[in-house]
Write an enzyme that holds these catalytic residues in place. Sequence first.
Site, PDB file in Angstrom:
ATOM      1  N   ASP A 290       0.858  -1.164   0.000  1.00 59.24           N
ATOM      2  CA  ASP A 290       0.000   0.000   0.000  1.00 59.24           C
ATOM      3  C   ASP A 290       0.909   1.234   0.000  1.00 59.24           C
ATOM      4  O   ASP A 290       2.082   1.136   0.393  1.00 59.24           O
ATOM      5  CB  ASP A 290      -0.891  -0.022   1.242  1.00 59.24           C
ATOM      6  CG  ASP A 290      -1.734   1.222   1.375  1.00 59.24           C
ATOM      7  OD1 ASP A 290      -2.351   1.636   0.376  1.00 59.24           O
ATOM      8  OD2 ASP A 290      -1.761   1.797   2.473  1.00 59.24           O
TER       9      ASP A 290
ATOM     10  N   ASP B 189       0.037   5.051   1.005  1.00 55.72           N
ATOM     11  CA  ASP B 189      -0.097   5.969   2.145  1.00 55.72           C
ATOM     12  C   ASP B 189      -0.102   5.202   3.465  1.00 55.72           C
ATOM     13  O   ASP B 189      -0.945   4.326   3.684  1.00 55.72           O
ATOM     14  CB  ASP B 189      -1.398   6.764   2.028  1.00 55.72           C
ATOM     15  CG  ASP B 189      -1.463   7.615   0.774  1.00 55.72           C
ATOM     16  OD1 ASP B 189      -1.311   8.821   0.874  1.00 55.72           O
ATOM     17  OD2 ASP B 189      -1.656   7.038  -0.326  1.00 55.72           O
TER      18      ASP B 189
END
Length: 218
Positions: free
Chosen positions: A8, A10
């Site tokens: 991922d 952020d």
Amino acid sequence: MFEAFLFDLDGTFADTAPDLAAALNRLRSDLGLAALPAARLRPLTSQGVRGLLKAGLDMQPGDPDYAQFHDRFLRYYSQDICVETTVFPGIDELLGGFERRGLPWGIITNKAQRFTLPLLNQLGYAKRAACVVSGDSARRAKPAAQPMQMACALIAREPTCCLYVGDDLRDIQAGRSVGMATVAVRYGYLGDGDPIEAWGADHLVDEAREIAALAGIH
């Protein structure tokens, strides 16, 4: 031994919270409101614009001015997308270990491509990633399976040979939906829902460097 490593963006790969908080506080300034501490906004970063507008302006979809402030937030963010954003400690060393061993790594994020690619470019990782799947790359975003399947197709690896690393329940749900092994990171944003221990991840880590041991890199 895993054959590929997917992250991922952020809260897992890069600490984008300071620049997202700055965009929200520009909105608050437009309204004559005082800036909110970045630490207060940080846990909500994984909820995206919707979560930040709710926390900072008490706005939610359906409110009369929501669309206007949503668009203005994204405009402010795009103007200063990588001022204080950095990769988390240990990430660069981890990626170097993958690359020295010829192991592909990539990004699967719900962030729109028009932000994902400029951010990775400014951080210096866009050309190093074997794949970048953004929130609008597939028909549906995480926790749906489509982004995970797209990433695997791009790197020519089976999902069961991949390790996915995230800091939100949706990350773990998405990874598990296609049979990937999953890692939840305690250093991420985590949101305000169920505790990280309840997400069902295969592994929990406190620091990015701990992923090296899971990857067999010492």
